[in-house]
Design an enzyme around this catalytic site. Structure first.
Site, mmCIF file in Angstrom:
data_model
loop_
_atom_site.group_PDB
_atom_site.id
_atom_site.type_symbol
_atom_site.label_atom_id
_atom_site.label_comp_id
_atom_site.label_asym_id
_atom_site.label_seq_id
_atom_site.Cartn_x
_atom_site.Cartn_y
_atom_site.Cartn_z
ATOM 1 N N GLY A 33 1.008 -0.964 -0.179
ATOM 2 C CA GLY A 33 -0.011 -0.148 -0.131
ATOM 3 C C GLY A 33 0.848 1.465 -0.509
ATOM 4 N N ASN A 34 0.335 2.252 0.670
ATOM 5 C CA ASN A 34 0.868 3.633 0.429
ATOM 6 C C ASN A 34 0.275 4.332 1.152
ATOM 7 O OD1 ASN A 34 -1.144 5.805 -0.746
ATOM 8 N ND2 ASN A 34 -0.795 4.520 -2.603
ATOM 9 N N HIS A 35 0.964 5.755 2.037
ATOM 10 C CA HIS A 35 0.531 6.607 2.704
ATOM 11 C C HIS A 35 0.020 7.827 2.923
ATOM 12 C CE1 HIS A 35 3.483 4.399 5.684
ATOM 13 N NE2 HIS A 35 4.294 5.475 5.247
ATOM 14 N N SER A 36 -1.270 7.767 1.988
ATOM 15 C CA SER A 36 -2.368 8.112 0.828
ATOM 16 C C SER A 36 -3.144 8.231 2.296
ATOM 17 C CB SER A 36 -2.657 7.879 -0.154
ATOM 18 O OG SER A 36 -3.681 8.357 -0.437
#
Ligand code: CTP
Ligand code: CA
Length: 222
Positions: A33-36
């Site tokens: 995933g990512n930190h959005s």
């Protein structure tokens, strides 16, 4: 107060908004995933709603809260889920704002059981995800399409390329070089680039105010 003045500007219009990260499963308990945070897209949805529009918010995993009688919220996990949710409403919308931080790649296979620790190294093969906004651009009829580009270098140039490649009407460029812009925070600094190469630079503002600028621009274009 400001929103009150524009309360009917987008009455009768419907928009799809993508927001948040995507989670790409590795096995039943792990993902890429990512930190959005989903803040920017949720602020866009709120600004659209406050101007009278109906909104389909396609939201990846996010803690943001949003409730409204004209909001149709669809919670998704992966890029493939997000694409399917956009496709389900696309013919009914007048426009779209694509603020999601979609994972560019996903694991080629998802293990059915939790992967056990064995060898000293582990390789996960990744395959390219569908481009949700790219699909929307390729299948555009009358929809007014706005994308985002988060760049670390040559922002304007890269933004122009994406605008053309994805068949957009406008692209919002933010660079990580600008202090206070981008992931996680409450502020953002953007440049709005139109397909005719007109561009507008905005000051560093709260994400709610940035969203208002973007939606106000869209409302004036429709
Ligand atoms: N986007 C999308 N689906 C993807 C990738 C991107 O809908 N699989 C959308 C984003 O929501 C954003 C725009 O496309 O509005 C640009 O995303 P960005 O990651 O900057 O561009 P990419 O086309 O993925 O190119 P790259 O990451 O290589 O810069
Ligand atoms: Ca990308």
């Amino acid at each position: 107060k400001r929103f009150f003045i524009d309360g009917n500007k987008l009455a009768g219009k419907r928009f799809v908004v993508t927001a948040g990260p995507t989670y790409e499963a590795i096995d039943p308990v792990r993902f890429i995933g990512n930190h959005s945070s989903g803040k920017m897209g949720v602020s866009i949805a709120k600004a659209l709603l406050s101007m009278g529009a109906e909104v389909d918010l396609i939201l990846g995993p996010s803690k943001q809260e949003i409730h409204h009688e004209r909001l149709n919220r669809v919670d998704v996990k992966s890029a493939e889920d997000m694409l399917a949710a956009v496709q389900a409403v696309y013919d009914k919308v007048d426009g779209g704002v694509f603020a999601a931080a979609v994972a560019d790649y996903r694991p080629k296979t998802q293990a059915a059981q939790k992967i056990k620790k064995k060898a000293d190294s582990l390789t996960i093969e990744l395959v390219k995800n569908p481009d949700v906004l790219g699909w929307a651009g390729a299948n555009k009829k009358e929809q007014f399409l706005v994308g985002f580009a988060l760049e670390t270098n040559n922002a304007l140039e890269h933004g122009k390329g994406k605008l053309a490649r994805k068949n957009l009407d406008a692209i919002i460029i933010n660079t990580l070089e600008d202090k206070g812009a981008g992931f996680g925070g409450d502020t953002n600094k953007i440049t709005l680039l139109e397909k005719d190469n007109n561009f507008h630079n905005f000051e560093l503002k709260s994400k709610d105010d940035v969203a208002y600028d973007i939606v106000n621009f869209i409302a004036n274009k429709l």
